[in-house]
Motif scaffolding. Structure first.
Motif, mmCIF file in Angstrom:
data_model
loop_
_atom_site.group_PDB
_atom_site.id
_atom_site.type_symbol
_atom_site.label_atom_id
_atom_site.label_comp_id
_atom_site.label_asym_id
_atom_site.label_seq_id
_atom_site.Cartn_x
_atom_site.Cartn_y
_atom_site.Cartn_z
ATOM 1 N N GLN A 1 25.868 -5.862 -30.826
ATOM 2 C CA GLN A 1 23.886 -5.650 -31.637
ATOM 3 C C GLN A 1 23.439 -5.678 -29.909
ATOM 4 O O GLN A 1 22.467 -6.374 -30.147
ATOM 5 C CB GLN A 1 24.344 -6.183 -32.858
ATOM 6 N N ALA A 2 24.126 -6.536 -29.677
ATOM 7 C CA ALA A 2 23.719 -7.248 -28.168
ATOM 8 C C ALA A 2 22.848 -6.217 -27.578
ATOM 9 O O ALA A 2 23.217 -5.383 -27.057
ATOM 10 C CB ALA A 2 24.907 -7.895 -26.893
ATOM 11 N N LEU A 3 21.784 -6.635 -26.692
ATOM 12 C CA LEU A 3 20.615 -5.581 -25.843
ATOM 13 C C LEU A 3 21.337 -6.389 -24.565
ATOM 14 O O LEU A 3 22.051 -7.599 -24.599
ATOM 15 C CB LEU A 3 19.808 -6.194 -25.963
ATOM 16 N N SER A 4 21.807 -5.511 -23.330
ATOM 17 C CA SER A 4 21.819 -5.537 -21.989
ATOM 18 C C SER A 4 20.529 -6.648 -21.492
ATOM 19 O O SER A 4 19.376 -6.560 -22.167
ATOM 20 C CB SER A 4 21.968 -4.481 -21.127
ATOM 21 N N PRO A 5 20.690 -7.156 -20.209
ATOM 22 C CA PRO A 5 19.363 -8.053 -19.941
ATOM 23 C C PRO A 5 18.152 -7.128 -19.369
ATOM 24 O O PRO A 5 17.474 -7.222 -19.715
ATOM 25 C CB PRO A 5 20.241 -8.401 -18.697
ATOM 26 N N SER A 6 18.969 -5.745 -19.103
ATOM 27 C CA SER A 6 17.229 -5.030 -18.598
ATOM 28 C C SER A 6 17.129 -3.867 -19.871
ATOM 29 O O SER A 6 16.015 -4.280 -19.927
ATOM 30 C CB SER A 6 17.616 -3.520 -17.788
ATOM 31 N N GLU A 7 17.704 -4.026 -20.659
ATOM 32 C CA GLU A 7 17.121 -3.568 -21.768
ATOM 33 C C GLU A 7 15.719 -4.770 -22.491
ATOM 34 O O GLU A 7 14.968 -4.081 -23.089
ATOM 35 C CB GLU A 7 18.512 -2.749 -22.787
ATOM 36 N N PHE A 8 16.755 -5.630 -22.565
ATOM 37 C CA PHE A 8 15.373 -6.926 -22.928
ATOM 38 C C PHE A 8 14.618 -6.867 -22.463
ATOM 39 O O PHE A 8 13.348 -7.247 -23.108
ATOM 40 C CB PHE A 8 16.493 -7.917 -23.343
ATOM 41 N N ALA A 9 14.821 -6.681 -21.187
ATOM 42 C CA ALA A 9 13.477 -7.110 -20.185
ATOM 43 C C ALA A 9 12.041 -6.185 -20.508
ATOM 44 O O ALA A 9 11.122 -6.330 -20.234
ATOM 45 C CB ALA A 9 14.019 -7.071 -18.667
ATOM 46 N N ALA A 10 13.003 -4.897 -20.508
ATOM 47 C CA ALA A 10 12.013 -3.253 -21.235
ATOM 48 C C ALA A 10 11.048 -3.746 -22.673
ATOM 49 O O ALA A 10 10.322 -3.606 -22.583
ATOM 50 C CB ALA A 10 12.952 -2.455 -20.800
ATOM 51 N N THR A 11 12.568 -4.294 -23.551
ATOM 52 C CA THR A 11 11.903 -4.531 -24.660
ATOM 53 C C THR A 11 10.919 -5.471 -24.881
ATOM 54 O O THR A 11 9.895 -5.836 -25.770
ATOM 55 C CB THR A 11 12.455 -5.154 -25.292
ATOM 56 N N PHE A 12 11.004 -6.327 -23.931
ATOM 57 C CA PHE A 12 9.479 -8.197 -23.996
ATOM 58 C C PHE A 12 8.191 -7.303 -22.970
ATOM 59 O O PHE A 12 7.496 -7.982 -23.914
ATOM 60 C CB PHE A 12 10.303 -8.845 -22.890
ATOM 61 N N LYS A 13 8.804 -6.939 -22.662
ATOM 62 C CA LYS A 13 7.322 -6.012 -21.777
ATOM 63 C C LYS A 13 6.585 -5.662 -22.291
ATOM 64 O O LYS A 13 5.428 -5.377 -22.426
ATOM 65 C CB LYS A 13 7.857 -5.488 -20.606
ATOM 66 N N LYS A 14 6.860 -4.674 -23.498
ATOM 67 C CA LYS A 14 5.789 -4.059 -24.359
ATOM 68 C C LYS A 14 5.951 -4.433 -25.549
ATOM 69 O O LYS A 14 4.645 -4.593 -25.927
ATOM 70 C CB LYS A 14 7.241 -3.072 -25.108
ATOM 71 N N LEU A 15 6.174 -6.051 -26.175
ATOM 72 C CA LEU A 15 6.308 -6.870 -27.213
ATOM 73 C C LEU A 15 4.865 -7.349 -26.678
ATOM 74 O O LEU A 15 4.027 -7.245 -27.325
ATOM 75 C CB LEU A 15 7.263 -7.830 -27.340
ATOM 76 N N GLU A 16 5.333 -7.494 -25.558
ATOM 77 C CA GLU A 16 3.727 -8.405 -24.590
ATOM 78 C C GLU A 16 2.748 -7.702 -24.783
ATOM 79 O O GLU A 16 1.054 -7.971 -25.856
ATOM 80 C CB GLU A 16 3.644 -8.404 -23.379
ATOM 81 N N GLU A 17 2.790 -6.356 -24.644
ATOM 82 C CA GLU A 17 1.755 -5.367 -25.427
ATOM 83 C C GLU A 17 1.043 -5.439 -26.038
ATOM 84 O O GLU A 17 -0.274 -5.385 -26.829
ATOM 85 C CB GLU A 17 1.907 -3.720 -24.483
ATOM 86 N N ILE A 18 1.969 -5.292 -26.800
ATOM 87 C CA ILE A 18 1.761 -5.401 -28.695
ATOM 88 C C ILE A 18 1.012 -6.889 -29.253
ATOM 89 O O ILE A 18 0.070 -6.478 -30.068
ATOM 90 C CB ILE A 18 3.459 -4.944 -29.274
ATOM 91 N N ALA A 19 1.514 -7.474 -28.854
ATOM 92 C CA ALA A 19 0.933 -8.968 -28.917
ATOM 93 C C ALA A 19 -0.166 -9.189 -28.530
ATOM 94 O O ALA A 19 -1.250 -9.491 -29.008
ATOM 95 C CB ALA A 19 1.853 -10.315 -27.462
ATOM 96 N N ARG A 20 -0.615 -8.845 -27.715
ATOM 97 C CA ARG A 20 -2.215 -7.991 -27.164
ATOM 98 C C ARG A 20 -3.124 -7.590 -27.890
ATOM 99 O O ARG A 20 -4.155 -8.042 -28.124
ATOM 100 C CB ARG A 20 -2.593 -7.756 -25.834
ATOM 101 N N VAL A 21 -2.444 -6.731 -28.533
ATOM 102 C CA VAL A 21 -3.204 -5.859 -29.708
ATOM 103 C C VAL A 21 -3.592 -6.091 -31.103
ATOM 104 O O VAL A 21 -4.862 -6.437 -31.561
ATOM 105 C CB VAL A 21 -2.450 -4.349 -30.029
ATOM 106 N N PHE A 22 -2.218 -7.549 -30.884
ATOM 107 C CA PHE A 22 -2.786 -8.260 -32.201
ATOM 108 C C PHE A 22 -2.797 -9.300 -32.284
ATOM 109 O O PHE A 22 -3.043 -10.366 -33.105
ATOM 110 C CB PHE A 22 -0.992 -7.986 -33.372
ATOM 111 N N GLY A 23 -3.381 -10.044 -31.541
ATOM 112 C CA GLY A 23 -4.088 -11.475 -30.493
ATOM 113 C C GLY A 23 -3.238 -12.916 -30.394
ATOM 114 O O GLY A 23 -3.444 -13.150 -30.863
ATOM 115 N N GLY A 24 -1.406 -12.221 -30.331
ATOM 116 C CA GLY A 24 -1.315 -12.968 -29.845
ATOM 117 C C GLY A 24 -0.466 -12.994 -29.101
ATOM 118 O O GLY A 24 -1.110 -12.581 -27.865
ATOM 119 N N THR A 25 -0.051 -14.167 -28.572
ATOM 120 C CA THR A 25 0.609 -14.494 -26.807
ATOM 121 C C THR A 25 1.702 -14.985 -26.868
ATOM 122 O O THR A 25 1.909 -16.131 -27.810
ATOM 123 C CB THR A 25 -0.450 -15.566 -26.081
ATOM 124 N N PHE A 26 2.650 -15.117 -25.925
ATOM 125 C CA PHE A 26 3.616 -15.263 -25.970
ATOM 126 C C PHE A 26 3.839 -16.491 -25.365
ATOM 127 O O PHE A 26 2.987 -16.102 -24.135
ATOM 128 C CB PHE A 26 4.887 -14.617 -25.016
#
Ligand code: PEP
Ligand code: MN
Length: 337
Positions: free
Chosen positions: A312-337
């Protein structure tokens, strides 16, 4: 609290009940209907035991007005709680990204994974030193040696660290090395352990048990709060179901539902919830959209060699790509990492 009486309740039974209520310093309000009589109990509900009342002759059912988790409820604390983990704020718009391997396997191994996930944006490092395994023959974790590695690697990358504690006897040693103590799904109702982490004062990451209802989860949080520790973060990590396409059933609706009940932060763990790296990113995005205060994702640089949860582990590069999108989603919902 409202007591609904059965249709054949006698005058004597009603008197017994009202006397009992008054003896506790509460006020009974009788409301006689055509078919049913109800008694409204006015006063501090905590003085009265709903189960005892239900056992009184003539009582049909008892309906509490307040939730049984008093400290965890929004009634007790209408604003969102912000829990601080080694300088990282979680809750009230502050989001956490917890990442790292399932188990700590070696200093070099953790260093390589930590370097990658922190560079990609993780703000808390995870790694298990005491592993709750279904099989007694499976890797049980490195124990104290693992705790030392986790602390050192966390210091090196200046990120707080979280690790699981499975035994009340290890609460002291784990809190010496970790910034947050994880209570795993299998231990969510280990009440001795909950009280012990409640007394230690360190933030607690409380995962939902795989057969636990939302009320069960909040009652477990209540144990930690009642022991004097207000720093509790909940985690939705999937529950048992008949579905076999995913490891567990990711109950993302629970996140939104829990937000209506408690002030405590809640994060999602799509890694354990789904067990599937191909859908973990989508489920992580859904978690943030449902109102989660953070995400927990397991990452390994060589999943095929991981000592636990490799598939179930993501590779470091999969994680990097996922986190980039999470940051975008966070912006839409008004949260910040
Ligand atoms: C873990 O975090 O590795 C773990 C064992 O989680 P859970 O308790 O949710 O299964
Ligand atoms: Mn794991």
């Amino acid at each position: 609290m409202i007591i609904i009486l059965s249709s054949e309740t006698s005058e004597q039974q009603i008197d017994n009940l009202t006397q009992h209520i008054e003896s506790l310093g509460l006020t009974p309000h009788l409301s006689v209907g055509t078919f049913r009589t109800i008694i409204g109990v006015i006063g501090d509900e905590s003085k009265i035991d709903a189960d005892q009342l239900s056992a009184y002759p003539g009582v049909s059912s008892v309906v509490p007005i307040l939730p049984p988790y008093k400290l965890a409820s929004l009634d007790a604390h209408p604003q969102a709680s912000v829990v601080e983990v080694g300088g990282v704020k979680i809750g009230g718009g502050h989001l956490c990204m917890i990442s790292g391997p399932c188990s700590i396997e070696s200093a070099e191994g953790l260093d390589a994974i930590a370097s990658a996930v922190v560079q990609s944006g993780a703000n808390i490092l995870r790694g298990g030193a005491y592993k709750p395994r279904t099989s007694p023959y499976a890797f049980q974790g490195m124990g104290i040696d693992g705790l030392k590695i986790l602390r050192e690697v966390g210091n090196q990358y200046t990120v707080p660290v979280v690790t699981e504690v499975t035994d009340p006897r290890n609460v002291e040693v784990v809190s010496e090395y970790a910034d947050m103590l994880q209570i795993g799904a299998r231990n969510m109702q280990n009440f001795v352990l909950l009280t012990e982490v409640g007394k230690c004062g360190k933030p607690v990451l409380l995962k939902r048990g795989m057969s636990a209802t939302i009320t069960d989860l909040l009652m477990s949080a209540e144990y930690v709060l009642a022991a004097g520790n207000p720093n509790v973060i909940l985690c939705e990590r999937g529950i048992k179901s008949f579905e076999s396409a995913t490891r567990n059933l990711y109950d993302v609706a629970a996140v939104a539902a829990i937000k209506t009940l408690t002030h405590l932060p809640i994060i999602v763990d799509p890694s354990h919830a789904t067990g599937r790296p191909d859908i973990i990113p989508a489920c992580a995005y859904a978690g943030l959209a449902a109102g989660a205060d953070g995400v927990h994702i397991e990452v390994h640089d060589h999943p095929e060699k991981a000592f636990s949860d490799g598939p179930q582990a993501l590779s470091p590069s999969e994680f990097a790509a996922t986190f980039k999108k999470l940051e975008e989603i966070a912006r839409v919902f008004g949260g910040t990492f």
